[in-house]
Motif scaffolding. Structure first.
Motif, PDB file in Angstrom:
ATOM      1  N   UNK A 148       3.355  10.534   5.271  1.00  0.00           N
ATOM      2  CA  UNK A 148       3.134   9.158   4.857  1.00  0.00           C
ATOM      3  C   UNK A 148       3.405   9.040   3.358  1.00  0.00           C
ATOM      4  N   UNK A 149       4.105   7.966   2.976  1.00  0.00           N
ATOM      5  CA  UNK A 149       4.361   7.693   1.559  1.00  0.00           C
ATOM      6  C   UNK A 149       3.331   6.733   0.991  1.00  0.00           C
ATOM      7  N   UNK A 150       3.101   5.621   1.680  1.00  0.00           N
ATOM      8  CA  UNK A 150       2.108   4.624   1.263  1.00  0.00           C
ATOM      9  C   UNK A 150       1.474   4.030   2.518  1.00  0.00           C
ATOM     10  N   UNK A 151       0.354   3.324   2.290  1.00  0.00           N
ATOM     11  CA  UNK A 151      -0.328   2.580   3.347  1.00  0.00           C
ATOM     12  C   UNK A 151      -0.318   1.099   2.970  1.00  0.00           C
ATOM     13  N   UNK A 152      -0.080   0.253   3.963  1.00  0.00           N
ATOM     14  CA  UNK A 152      -0.118  -1.191   3.778  1.00  0.00           C
ATOM     15  C   UNK A 152      -1.266  -1.768   4.601  1.00  0.00           C
ATOM     16  N   UNK A 153      -2.059  -2.627   3.969  1.00  0.00           N
ATOM     17  CA  UNK A 153      -3.116  -3.352   4.665  1.00  0.00           C
ATOM     18  C   UNK A 153      -2.643  -4.793   4.844  1.00  0.00           C
ATOM     19  N   UNK A 154      -2.485  -5.190   6.101  1.00  0.00           N
ATOM     20  CA  UNK A 154      -1.963  -6.520   6.425  1.00  0.00           C
ATOM     21  C   UNK A 154      -3.127  -7.396   6.867  1.00  0.00           C
ATOM     22  N   UNK A 155      -3.316  -8.510   6.177  1.00  0.00           N
ATOM     23  CA  UNK A 155      -4.378  -9.463   6.492  1.00  0.00           C
ATOM     24  C   UNK A 155      -3.745 -10.696   7.118  1.00  0.00           C
ATOM     25  N   UNK A 156      -4.278 -11.111   8.225  1.00  0.00           N
ATOM     26  CA  UNK A 156      -3.717 -12.253   8.953  1.00  0.00           C
ATOM     27  C   UNK A 156      -3.722 -13.498   8.066  1.00  0.00           C
ATOM     28  N   UNK A 158      -2.411 -13.845   5.150  1.00  0.00           N
ATOM     29  CA  UNK A 158      -2.593 -13.584   3.725  1.00  0.00           C
ATOM     30  C   UNK A 158      -1.563 -12.570   3.261  1.00  0.00           C
ATOM     31  N   UNK A 159      -1.763 -12.020   2.088  1.00  0.00           N
ATOM     32  CA  UNK A 159      -0.808 -11.100   1.477  1.00  0.00           C
ATOM     33  C   UNK A 159      -0.969  -9.686   2.050  1.00  0.00           C
ATOM     34  N   UNK A 160       0.013  -8.832   1.703  1.00  0.00           N
ATOM     35  CA  UNK A 160      -0.012  -7.430   2.094  1.00  0.00           C
ATOM     36  C   UNK A 160      -0.418  -6.595   0.887  1.00  0.00           C
ATOM     37  N   UNK A 161      -1.416  -5.747   1.067  1.00  0.00           N
ATOM     38  CA  UNK A 161      -1.900  -4.892  -0.011  1.00  0.00           C
ATOM     39  C   UNK A 161      -1.410  -3.470   0.212  1.00  0.00           C
ATOM     40  N   UNK A 172     -10.466  -5.527  -0.213  1.00  0.00           N
ATOM     41  CA  UNK A 172      -9.745  -6.785  -0.029  1.00  0.00           C
ATOM     42  C   UNK A 172     -10.734  -7.921  -0.289  1.00  0.00           C
ATOM     43  N   UNK A 173     -10.220  -9.134  -0.404  1.00  0.00           N
ATOM     44  CA  UNK A 173     -11.082 -10.275  -0.676  1.00  0.00           C
ATOM     45  C   UNK A 173     -11.977 -10.615   0.502  1.00  0.00           C
ATOM     46  N   UNK A 174     -12.752 -11.644   0.323  1.00  0.00           N
ATOM     47  CA  UNK A 174     -13.648 -12.083   1.395  1.00  0.00           C
ATOM     48  C   UNK A 174     -12.833 -12.563   2.591  1.00  0.00           C
ATOM     49  N   UNK A 175     -13.377 -12.364   3.776  1.00  0.00           N
ATOM     50  CA  UNK A 175     -12.691 -12.716   5.016  1.00  0.00           C
ATOM     51  C   UNK A 175     -13.553 -13.658   5.835  1.00  0.00           C
ATOM     52  N   UNK A 180      -7.861 -11.086  11.535  1.00  0.00           N
ATOM     53  CA  UNK A 180      -7.263  -9.823  11.983  1.00  0.00           C
ATOM     54  C   UNK A 180      -6.762  -9.030  10.785  1.00  0.00           C
ATOM     55  N   UNK A 181      -7.119  -7.753  10.762  1.00  0.00           N
ATOM     56  CA  UNK A 181      -6.706  -6.846   9.691  1.00  0.00           C
ATOM     57  C   UNK A 181      -6.035  -5.636  10.322  1.00  0.00           C
ATOM     58  N   UNK A 182      -4.863  -5.237   9.805  1.00  0.00           N
ATOM     59  CA  UNK A 182      -4.128  -4.074  10.300  1.00  0.00           C
ATOM     60  C   UNK A 182      -3.801  -3.139   9.139  1.00  0.00           C
ATOM     61  N   UNK A 183      -3.714  -1.839   9.445  1.00  0.00           N
ATOM     62  CA  UNK A 183      -3.294  -0.827   8.477  1.00  0.00           C
ATOM     63  C   UNK A 183      -2.067  -0.127   9.055  1.00  0.00           C
ATOM     64  N   UNK A 184      -0.985  -0.063   8.285  1.00  0.00           N
ATOM     65  CA  UNK A 184       0.226   0.605   8.735  1.00  0.00           C
ATOM     66  C   UNK A 184       0.621   1.692   7.739  1.00  0.00           C
ATOM     67  N   UNK A 185       1.223   2.765   8.275  1.00  0.00           N
ATOM     68  CA  UNK A 185       1.720   3.871   7.463  1.00  0.00           C
ATOM     69  C   UNK A 185       3.219   3.705   7.274  1.00  0.00           C
ATOM     70  N   UNK A 186       3.696   4.086   6.083  1.00  0.00           N
ATOM     71  CA  UNK A 186       5.103   3.891   5.727  1.00  0.00           C
ATOM     72  C   UNK A 186       5.647   5.184   5.126  1.00  0.00           C
TER      73      UNK A 186
END
Length: 262
Positions: A148-156, A158-161, A172-175, A180-186
């Motif tokens: 894995x190089x980086x991890x991305x947190x995807x918020x429904x 909203x932005x990608x962290x 992440x900010x208040x929800x 829905x929140x997802x974590x992906x490996x890149x």
């Protein structure tokens, strides 16, 4: 007749006196005879003996058999393989390859950098209730068995962290409830595919700050009501005692005197 006898005598004398002729005739006679064979006798007293060559002798040329090399049997103790003490859910750890090189333990299989990584696993979404980050949400995840190089947190909606490869948590900010929140490996080959264990919806804990605040307010109101009720009961009790005391004393008779009748 006499001359014939003399010739025979001379011939016999010549034959007996000639050693070269005698040896030639003997060798010729020996070559015409078949070779004599001798049976080979092998003595086998103990098959486990290392000195059996002493009992095996070639009677024809008195030579020993070729040396036989014995294979040495080595017993290898096979131990159960031990996995390395390396958790995929903790961040800033020593790489498993270095641990394996130092201790000889086994690392789990990891897919290479030439193929997209597997999906990470979300551990929890936890609200922060104190400190400078109060009100934010902390995302925790576990790394996949991939490069894995980086991890991305995807918020429904909203932005990608983005977070580093050694990270296993992020703020992440208040929800809103149900987001829905997802974590992906890149890595260089691509990114992981979202799955049921790499995505979740935010459901705050039952005992959140709002409910705790409401409970404190409710408890305070109840305590205040109890105090008011207790004060009213005590006040009424004091009034009853005073009324009884007044009725027991009665009203004074002005025509009555201890010194006699007026």
């Amino acid at each position: 007749m006499t001359s014939l006898r003399k010739n025979l005598a001379v011939l016999l004398l010549f034959l007996s006196a000639s050693p070269f002729l005698h040896s030639h005739l003997s060798s010729h006679a020996a070559s015409t005879l078949p070779p004599a064979t001798r049976p080979r006798i092998i003595f086998m007293d103990d098959l486990s003996s290392d000195n059996y060559e002493d009992d095996y002798i070639d009677n024809d040329n008195n030579s020993f058999p070729p040396e036989v090399l014995h294979a040495v049997q080595t017993t290898v103790l096979q131990q159960n393989p031990q996995l390395c003490q390396h958790s995929p859910c903790l961040e800033n750890q020593e790489p498993c390859k270095l641990i394996s090189k130092r201790t000889g333990c086994l690392c789990p299989g990891v897919s290479g950098a030439d193929e997209p990584p597997h999906a990470p696993r979300i551990h929890m979404l936890q609200p922060i209730s104190e400190g400078d980050n109060r009100g934010k949400i902390e995302v925790q995840w576990c790394a996949p068995s991939s490069v894995v190089s980086v991890y991305n947190v995807l918020i429904e909606g909203s932005e990608v962290l983005e977070f580093q490869e050694v990270s296993r948590r992020g703020l992440i900010g208040s929800l809103e409830v149900g987001t829905k929140v997802c974590v992906e490996a890149v890595n260089s080959a691509g990114h992981s595919v979202p799955s049921d264990f790499s995505c979740t919806r935010y459901n705050p804990p039952e005992f959140s700050d709002h409910k705790l605040f409401a409970g404190v307010i409710g408890g305070g109101v109840a305590l205040l009501l109890l105090l008011i009720i207790a004060a009213v009961i005590l006040w009424k009790h004091q009034l009853r005692k005073k009324a009884k005391r007044d009725s027991a004393d009665g009203l004074g008779n002005p025509s009555y005197s201890t010194e006699g009748t007026l």
